[in-house]
Design a protein around this motif. Structure first.
Motif, PDB file in Angstrom:
ATOM      1  N   THR A   1      32.010  30.343  33.115  1.00 52.28           N
ATOM      2  CA  THR A   1      33.140  29.438  32.992  1.00 52.28           C
ATOM      3  C   THR A   1      32.805  28.368  31.965  1.00 52.28           C
ATOM      4  O   THR A   1      31.626  28.049  31.767  1.00 52.28           O
ATOM      5  CB  THR A   1      33.476  28.774  34.343  1.00 52.28           C
TER       6      THR A   1
ATOM      7  N   GLY B   1      35.129  24.501  38.622  1.00 55.11           N
ATOM      8  CA  GLY B   1      34.847  25.597  37.712  1.00 55.11           C
ATOM      9  C   GLY B   1      33.645  26.413  38.147  1.00 55.11           C
ATOM     10  O   GLY B   1      33.681  27.655  38.147  1.00 55.11           O
TER      11      GLY B   1
ATOM     12  N   ALA C   1      33.460  30.376  39.476  1.00 54.40           N
ATOM     13  CA  ALA C   1      32.577  31.380  38.878  1.00 54.40           C
ATOM     14  C   ALA C   1      31.663  31.995  39.943  1.00 54.40           C
ATOM     15  O   ALA C   1      31.395  33.212  39.929  1.00 54.40           O
ATOM     16  CB  ALA C   1      31.744  30.750  37.768  1.00 54.40           C
TER      17      ALA C   1
END
Length: 451
Positions: free
Chosen positions: A212, A219, A223
């Motif tokens: 990411t 984020g 991931a």
């Protein structure tokens, strides 16, 4: 020596860059040799790697990528030879390397770069025969390993210590992965400081990345969830990952004991996944299973065979923490690769790990190998998602600085400096009025030996 088209004879006697890391004697050095060779080739060098043939089915020459090939050199029986038995095959291996060059036009190589002390002895003779500089990377040092032995582990033999001292004296340049290793070469092996150069190994950033561009908590969590789904793992189960050979030096037993300690304290016990195989006999793996059973955590310890590099990166992203409890580590490639994937690393505060892991920024360094201390550090980190996210972002930033291209650029400079030292030796030997002598003696004089 010009950097464009530099011809490198790279020697890796005891382990092939084509072998799967994490099994037998294959490990970070395999990744190092392959990564460096390909990065050098990307800068216009031509690299030929020589390694011992371990099967009659291996092709004599195997192309790896543009500018990189592997030569399989017959030396002793294909199977059944332990690394400790290979000194007896160095003559045969050296003959195979020299025979390959002899079939070509003179000056086929500009530099010999040997890896590990066994290769250093082959490189010593090859470089002398071809009149080119010898650059050597130790990867591990016997004196350092012997100072940090696991309980019951056998020390490195005196023959290796002597062999390393001889290679240090013979090389025109010594490459250390960290400043600490450079100091060890000077302080423990009496290396000439001017001949020691620090070049940090690289990480394949095309493979090892966070998955990411958003390094915030959301984020990184996304991931991680993607990686766990791809691996068929539970979304919310705490996961500690160990990647490496199952041997006392890598100290996976410390993690098993730490899990038991967490259970005794009434704290959640994470799943511990070990990606790796035994080094040498299987008994190390059997002992680890027996230890987990005896401590009551067998259901939390899962051993998987080593995986290919792309899948390893996925495992790194899936983990909450990557643990590196090694008793000795010249660099710590697993720690570097895990950080590049945006995963915090808990590592022993030894050797190169002190350089690779930014304590409190990309992970946490643990002093010693006391399971109680490891349990506390792992338990606290697993219980604090916000801190893990902060360390994960720091890990991704720290890992980005470790690409192979920078390592290759630095290594080419080392090759140039080594060529300069060889030229200086030639000049000094011409100025000394002596009778006929072998070419190796002026080099030995320059390295500080008594002729």
């Amino acid at each position: 020596m010009t950097r464009e088209g530099t011809r490198v004879a790279m020697l890796s006697v005891h382990t092939s860059p084509l072998d799967q890391p994490g099994v037998g004697d294959a490990g970070g050095m395999n990744v190092y040799v392959t990564g460096l060779a390909q990065a050098l080739a990307a800068r216009g060098a031509e690299v030929e790697i020589f390694t011992r043939a371990t099967s009659s089915e291996l092709a004599e020459i195997v192309p790896v990528s543009d500018g990189v090939v592997v030569h399989h050199v017959p030396a002793g029986p294909y199977e059944g030879l332990d690394k400790t038995e290979l000194p007896g095959q160095l003559c045969a291996f050296t003959a195979g390397v020299l025979r390959t060059e002899a079939a070509r036009a003179p000056r086929s190589y500009d530099v010999v770069h040997s890896h590990y002390w066994l290769s250093g002895h082959v490189g010593w003779l090859a470089a002398d025969r071809w009149d080119v500089p010898l650059v050597h990377t130790m990867h591990t040092l016997a004196k350092v390993k012997n100072a940090a032995l696991a309980p019951g582990d056998a020390p490195e033999p005196a023959g290796r210590v002597i062999g390393e001292e001889q290679v240090v004296a013979a090389a025109h340049a010594l490459v250390a992965s960290t400043a600490e290793e450079a100091s060890d070469l000077v302080d423990l092996y009496d290396a000439d400081p001017a001949a020691v150069h620090v070049v940090a190994p690289g990480v394949d950033l095309d493979l090892f990345h966070p998955g990411t561009t958003d390094l915030g908590p959301a984020g990184l969590a996304s991931a991680q969830a993607t990686a766990r789904t791809e691996l068929g793992l539970a979304a919310d189960e705490p996961l500690v990952l160990f990647a490496g050979r199952i041997q006392p030096l890598k100290a996976p037993d410390v993690l098993v004991r730490a899990l038991a300690e967490l259970g005794e304290r009434g704290r959640p016990v994470p799943r511990l996944v070990l990606l790796g195989g035994p080094s040498g006999a299987r008994h190390g793996l059997d002992e680890l299973h027996a230890l987990a059973a005896r401590l009551g955590v067998a259901d939390r310890v899962h051993v998987h065979p080593p995986v290919e590099r792309g899948l390893l990166a996925r495992w790194f992203r899936a983990a909450d923490v990557v643990a590196v409890p090694s008793r000795s580590e010249s660099f710590g490639l697993v720690a570097a690769e895990a950080q590049a994937c945006g995963t915090p690393v808990v590592a022993a505060g030894v050797g190169g790990l002190r350089t690779v892991v930014a304590d409190g920024v990309s992970g946490q360094l643990v002093r010693g190998h006391d399971p109680h201390r490891w349990a506390r550090v792992l338990g606290d980190l697993l219980a604090d998602p916000a801190r893990r996210a902060s360390l994960g972002a720091g890990a991704a930033r720290n890992g980005r600085r470790l690409g192979w291209d920078a390592a290759a650029a630095s290594m080419l400079k080392v090759y140039d400096l080594a060529a300069g030292r060889l030229a200086d030796e030639r000049s000094r030997s011409r100025d000394v009025p002596t009778g006929p002598r072998s070419r190796s003696l002026p080099r030995a004089d320059a390295a500080g030996w008594q002729a």
